[in-house]
Design an enzyme around this catalytic site. Structure first.
Site, PDB file in Angstrom:
ATOM      1  CG  ASP A 117      -1.946   1.103   1.189  1.00 31.22           C
ATOM      2  OD1 ASP A 117      -2.290   1.559   0.077  1.00 31.22           O
ATOM      3  OD2 ASP A 117      -2.422   1.510   2.266  1.00 31.22           O
ATOM      4  CD  GLU A 143       2.283   8.130   4.914  1.00 30.09           C
ATOM      5  OE1 GLU A 143       2.604   9.309   4.692  1.00 30.09           O
ATOM      6  OE2 GLU A 143       1.331   7.555   4.355  1.00 30.09           O
ATOM      7  CG  ASN A 170       9.951   9.603  -2.067  1.00 30.41           C
ATOM      8  OD1 ASN A 170       9.032   9.197  -2.774  1.00 30.41           O
ATOM      9  ND2 ASN A 170      10.595  10.733  -2.317  1.00 30.41           N
ATOM     10  CG  ASP A 195      -0.351  13.955  -0.006  1.00 30.35           C
ATOM     11  OD1 ASP A 195      -1.370  13.625   0.631  1.00 30.35           O
ATOM     12  OD2 ASP A 195       0.774  14.047   0.512  1.00 30.35           O
ATOM     13  CE  LYS A 199      -0.750  26.908  -5.446  1.00 28.81           C
ATOM     14  NZ  LYS A 199       0.163  27.814  -4.693  1.00 28.81           N
ATOM     15  CG  ASP A 231     -10.910  12.751  -2.257  1.00 29.75           C
ATOM     16  OD1 ASP A 231     -11.125  13.844  -1.707  1.00 29.75           O
ATOM     17  OD2 ASP A 231      -9.801  12.206  -2.240  1.00 29.75           O
TER      18      ASP A 231
END
Length: 309
Positions: A117, A143, A170, A195, A199, A231
């Site tokens: 994950d 993570e 990372n 995330d 921009k 989302d």
């Protein structure tokens, strides 16, 4: 959560159309998703005087209920832990590859099929899956927020799970060497509500870039799957388009009519049997979740040398 509080919350949920979905190609039987509906906390009585209705549960309460059977401790001396704190993965502080663990130390059986994950957040989603398949699969959570990883490690230790491991990493830098060193097959990779970095000049910070796509495809076993969701439509489209460019991958609705999708090809329901925390928050805010489940249909090693066209 006390049993009385949990009972009251369950009654609230049962009276609301916002119910948890339980469906998975591995753990349960798929079914169509239900739509979300929202109303004001106020209603007008026959005398035209506003009266306060019982408010809907907060998303944090629903998250707690969704993961209640994990019985996790929240009294940890880690300070405030922010799940949605955006970081810049291109910063030099995240450029060092994570150290490859001794797989025999972190997993009871390092030959089991592996799920990774990417951007695992709090880790509760992965722990829920690990608890239900202790002898069938190993789980690795990557993570980039170190404090969240520390908390997840404590939780996993408290649960005495020997088929799950969390790494501060990372994924763009570390994924390839981690999965190539793993003794067993890579069966599933998930990237769930990453995330968004809205921009345009920050799109290069998004976790899914071509090198990571290549590393996933090169190491995924035949029949292995990639599950992505967001989302944010633009992020979901970006992830979908990058994987759609790979001939070795096919969206599962092409070959499996039981996979229900909308007219745009997005899955109607979460196939994992448990929602992520971000997914719960977004749905309660009325957002749509855009999901895609993809499978490896060509042996990539043969494909790369031209034996499969």
């Amino acid at each position: 959560m006390a049993s009385s509080s949990r009972s009251r919350l369950m009654l609230q949920l049962q009276s609301s159309p916002r119910l948890m979905l339980r469906l998975s190609p591995f753990l349960a039987i798929p079914s169509p998703s239900s739509s979300l509906s929202f109303s004001s906390n106020f209603r007008v009585s026959s005398s035209a005087q506003p009266t306060l209705q019982q408010p809907y549960p907060r998303s944090s309460e629903i998250v707690a209920l969704e993961y209640a059977d994990l019985n996790l401790s929240y009294n940890l001396d880690l300070g405030h832990v922010r799940i949605r704190q955006h970081v810049n993965p291109l910063s030099s502080s995240f450029s060092v590859p994570a150290q490859v663990p001794d797989w025999n130390q972190v997993f009871a059986d390092p030959t089991l099929p592996l799920m990774v994950d990417i951007g695992c957040g709090s880790g509760r989603f992965l722990m829920w899956l690990a608890k239900r398949t202790p002898k069938e699969r190993n789980f690795l959570g990557l993570e980039i927020r170190q404090r969240i990883v520390k908390r997840a490690e404590i939780w996993a230790k408290d649960l005495a799970l020997n088929n799950i491991h969390f790494l501060f990493a990372n994924a763009t830098i570390s994924f390839k060497q981690l999965v190539e060193s793993y003794p067993g097959p890579l069966v599933l990779v998930s990237i769930l509500c990453p995330d968004p970095h809205f921009k345009k000049r920050h799109h290069k910070r998004r976790v899914l870039q071509k090198p990571l796509v290549g590393a996933i495809v090169d190491n995924l076993m035949l029949g292995g799957q990639v599950f992505v969701q967001s989302d944010v439509l633009q992020v979901a489209l970006d992830m979908r388009n990058q994987f759609d460019e790979v001939e070795a991958l096919k969206h599962l609705d092409v070959s499996n009519p039981a996979i229900l999708c909308d007219s745009e090809g997005w899955l109607l329901s979460n196939p994992m049997g448990i929602r992520t925390e971000r997914e719960i928050h977004a749905e309660l805010e009325g957002a749509k979740i855009f999901r895609r489940l993809i499978a490896q249909v060509i042996v990539q090693a043969m494909y790369k040398v031209g034996k499969i066209r």
